[in-house]
Design a protein around this motif. Structure first.
Motif, PDB file in Angstrom:
ATOM      1  N   ASP A   1       5.489  11.792  -8.304  1.00  0.00           N
ATOM      2  CA  ASP A   1       4.478  10.982  -8.966  1.00  0.00           C
ATOM      3  C   ASP A   1       3.347  11.891  -9.464  1.00  0.00           C
ATOM      4  O   ASP A   1       3.391  13.117  -9.262  1.00  0.00           O
TER       5      ASP A   1
ATOM      6  N   TRP B   1       0.605  12.704  -8.409  1.00  0.00           N
ATOM      7  CA  TRP B   1      -0.081  13.471  -7.366  1.00  0.00           C
ATOM      8  C   TRP B   1       0.879  14.372  -6.596  1.00  0.00           C
ATOM      9  O   TRP B   1       0.527  14.893  -5.543  1.00  0.00           O
TER      10      TRP B   1
ATOM     11  N   ARG C   1       3.717  13.536  -5.118  1.00  0.00           N
ATOM     12  CA  ARG C   1       4.408  12.918  -3.994  1.00  0.00           C
ATOM     13  C   ARG C   1       5.853  12.598  -4.388  1.00  0.00           C
ATOM     14  O   ARG C   1       6.099  12.078  -5.490  1.00  0.00           O
TER      15      ARG C   1
ATOM     16  N   THR D   1       4.234   8.452   1.033  1.00  0.00           N
ATOM     17  CA  THR D   1       2.777   8.544   0.988  1.00  0.00           C
ATOM     18  C   THR D   1       2.184   9.304   2.165  1.00  0.00           C
ATOM     19  O   THR D   1       1.010   9.681   2.142  1.00  0.00           O
TER      20      THR D   1
ATOM     21  N   TRP E   1      -0.484   4.220 -12.624  1.00  0.00           N
ATOM     22  CA  TRP E   1      -0.008   4.615 -11.293  1.00  0.00           C
ATOM     23  C   TRP E   1      -1.055   4.234 -10.273  1.00  0.00           C
ATOM     24  O   TRP E   1      -2.246   4.120 -10.603  1.00  0.00           O
ATOM     25  N   GLU E   2      -0.645   4.084  -9.059  1.00  0.00           N
ATOM     26  CA  GLU E   2      -1.572   3.757  -7.970  1.00  0.00           C
ATOM     27  C   GLU E   2      -1.419   4.797  -6.869  1.00  0.00           C
ATOM     28  O   GLU E   2      -0.307   5.096  -6.434  1.00  0.00           O
ATOM     29  N   ARG E   3      -2.556   5.326  -6.434  1.00  0.00           N
ATOM     30  CA  ARG E   3      -2.537   6.333  -5.367  1.00  0.00           C
ATOM     31  C   ARG E   3      -2.880   5.742  -4.015  1.00  0.00           C
ATOM     32  O   ARG E   3      -2.451   6.241  -2.971  1.00  0.00           O
TER      33      ARG E   3
END
Length: 224
Positions: free
Chosen positions: A82, A84, A86, A111, A220-222
């Motif tokens: 992703d 970040w 991940r 995560t 996207w969601e972190r």
């Protein structure tokens, strides 16, 4: 690098049916994505009274106000990183209801060590915990007991009385030579509010690790 499923399951991963080990073994950098085609014996929301309310849920491409039998189905699974860095697996499912196609998409992300979070919808603004278990017959069971919504800066955990549990079982059918999957979203007060159940064949295609436009979410969601 190994798949997010292998990472979380650890030694239990080896107890999966061999076909499931290959299916869930895709990882970022492997050079492959998976593509499945089949028919679901039933799919959608079985509660007629609830269907008009589903468009009000602020999560696009996750739940839809349709229900039917013998529904054509495709799935594409893309392993990647992703934004970040991940490890993640993005899935895009297409349901061919009469007169309309519906999309159900999500990204499963590692995560934290041993922790999988599933982000649903076109904006990935619903998140659920994802718990994995391998049964004695080598089937994979996935449960999502906790959900929360991300609306702008707000993180809204769904209260237990309003929440729903997703329960998925996937396995290989050696007699029919295809995968089978059974999924239920069960709300505590009203029962099953979303489901799909059926079979599909699966093939592996070359993949450069970059999500195609149709699989890239709107955002996207972190947060977890």
């Amino acid at each position: 690098m190994v798949s997010v499923y292998r990472t979380v399951l650890g030694s239990s991963f080896e107890r999966l049916q061999p076909e499931l080990r290959e299916y869930f073994g895709l990882h970022a950098g492997s050079g492959w994505f998976g593509e499945g085609t089949g028919v679901f014996s039933r799919a959608g929301c079985p509660r007629r009274w609830l269907r008009p309310l589903l468009p009000l849920v602020p999560v696009a491409n996750a739940f839809f106000p349709d229900y039917g039998e013998d529904i054509p189905f495709t799935i594409r699974n893309y392993p990647h990183l992703d934004p970040w860095g991940r490890p993640a697996l993005t899935a895009v499912r297409t349901f061919g209801f009469p007169g309309v196609q519906r999309i159900f998409e999500d990204t499963t992300v590692l995560t934290a060590p041993g922790v999988l979070t599933d982000y649903l919808g076109r904006r990935r603004n619903m998140a659920t915990d994802l718990l994995l278990r391998v049964s004695a017959d080598g089937h994979l069971h996935m449960d999502s007991p906790g959900s929360r919504l991300f609306l702008g800066r707000l993180r809204l955990p769904l209260p237990r009385f309003a929440g729903a549990d997703a329960r998925v079982e996937q396995w290989w059918d050696p007699a029919q030579q295809h995968f089978r999957i059974s999924a239920r979203v069960v709300q505590r007060q009203v029962g099953t509010v979303f489901e799909y159940d059926g079979a599909f064949t699966y093939a592996y295609r070359e993949f450069d690790g970059v999500l195609p436009a149709g699989a890239e979410p709107d955002r996207w969601e972190r947060r977890t």
